[in-house]
Design a protein around this motif. Structure first.
Motif: not given
Length: 334
Positions: A301-308, A319-320, A4-5
């Motif tokens: 939930d930033p990881v879930a947002e990327v996967r979505a 990206i992750l 997370d940057v």
């Protein structure tokens, strides 16, 4: 692995000392922020920060929240209220170096999971390089956080040329994170100060960098824009058109859209289609996961947002974590 940057730390001791040293200027700045945000937003933000204060200040609370999110590593930058763009030269240099010390102490409590970014006094260009060296070489931080403007210093200002040269030489990230908006009281309700103000400031600041030729003169710059670059990536066609037809908009060597592939962006765009568009216009190597941790304008939930976003698996993983790891690997070690 997930990185997370875009995560923040609050520095209460710094804030208290700034208020003690410059009470009148501090009060005037607080009153301006109150007018810009309006009473409803000010009250809501106060409650939100109070509820999330442990995550903003305590490493144990931060790590527990990261575990709950499935985040392995954070880039930690000072909350933007610590920019103090109104501070006179001596105070501004002290606040930057003190912030660098405090951020370094915070991340040193969990160095395998936290990386720190430092501050510089953007409103005093002649003092910036020494503060870059303090952050990077003196404190071992990995980059510099700046606002979109400070006083009369826009990011296109020629007085910033030594700054751009130095951060490019060191190979460090410059994290562009606005605080406040020059539209002022027009945004004083409905939380427009943030929902409209932040994306607008991102777009203006990045346009100054692009149209002025800063990215041409310093091709090694690593600019990371918060909030997905704001409005610019979605309206870049208008910038391209201006570059083609208006002579005063021809200060950069190539079409403005080409520079989006030289800038990095976080994923705080709040919409899967917007994230897919950002990847399309900037390229899959230029997008990094961010959360604006722990503020309420970031995803829980930033990881879930990327996967979505439904991107290809290799792009999702880049990206992750992959793109962030690649950026950090290129910096000069203190």
């Amino acid at each position: 692995m997930s990185i997370d940057v875009h995560a923040h730390v609050l520095l209460p001791s710094l804030q208290a000392e700034v208020e003690r040293r410059a009470p009148e200027a501090f009060k005037a700045a607080a009153e301006l922020e109150a007018r810009r945000n309006g009473p409803a937003s000010l009250a809501a933000s106060g409650r939100m920060i109070g509820e999330r204060f442990p995550k903003l200040t305590d490493v144990r609370a931060r790590l527990a929240a990261m575990d709950a999110q499935g985040v392995d590593h954070q880039w930690v930058s000072a909350s933007p209220n610590h920019f103090y763009p109104w501070a006179e030269e001596g105070l501004a240099v002290w606040t930057a170096t003190e912030a660098n010390r405090l951020v370094a102490e915070h991340v040193a409590q969990a160095p395998e999971r936290l990386t720190g970014l430092g501050l510089v006094p953007l409103q005093h260009p002649e003092r910036i390089v020494e503060c870059v060296d303090d952050a990077i070489l003196g404190r071992g931080l990995a980059g510099i956080e700046i606002s979109s403007v400070a006083g009369d210093v826009e990011l296109s200002d020629e007085r910033l040329e030594p700054f751009w040269s130095r951060v490019a030489e060191l190979g460090v990230v410059v994290f562009l994170h606005p605080f406040g908006c020059s539209l002022d009281e027009r945004l004083d309700r409905y939380y427009l100060s943030n929902t409209v103000g932040q994306p607008a400031e991102n777009a203006v600041a990045l346009s100054h960098l692009i149209f002025s030729g800063v990215l041409d003169r310093h091709p090694g710059l690593k600019i990371l824009a918060a909030h997905g670059g704001g409005y610019l990536p979605t309206a870049i066609g208008r910038s391209n058109h201006a570059w083609r037809v208006r002579p005063e908009a021809h200060g950069c060597a190539e079409e403005p859209s080409s520079y989006l592939r030289r800038i990095w962006f976080d994923t705080v765009v709040h919409d899967p289609s917007a994230l897919r568009h950002l990847v399309e216009v900037a390229g899959p190597s230029q997008v990094l996961m961010g959360s604006d941790f722990p503020f309420d304008m970031g995803p829980e939930d930033p990881v879930a947002e990327v996967r979505a976003a439904g991107l290809p698996s290799d792009v999702t993983q880049a990206i992750l974590s992959g793109n962030a790891a690649a950026l950090l690997s290129q910096r000069v070690r203190a």
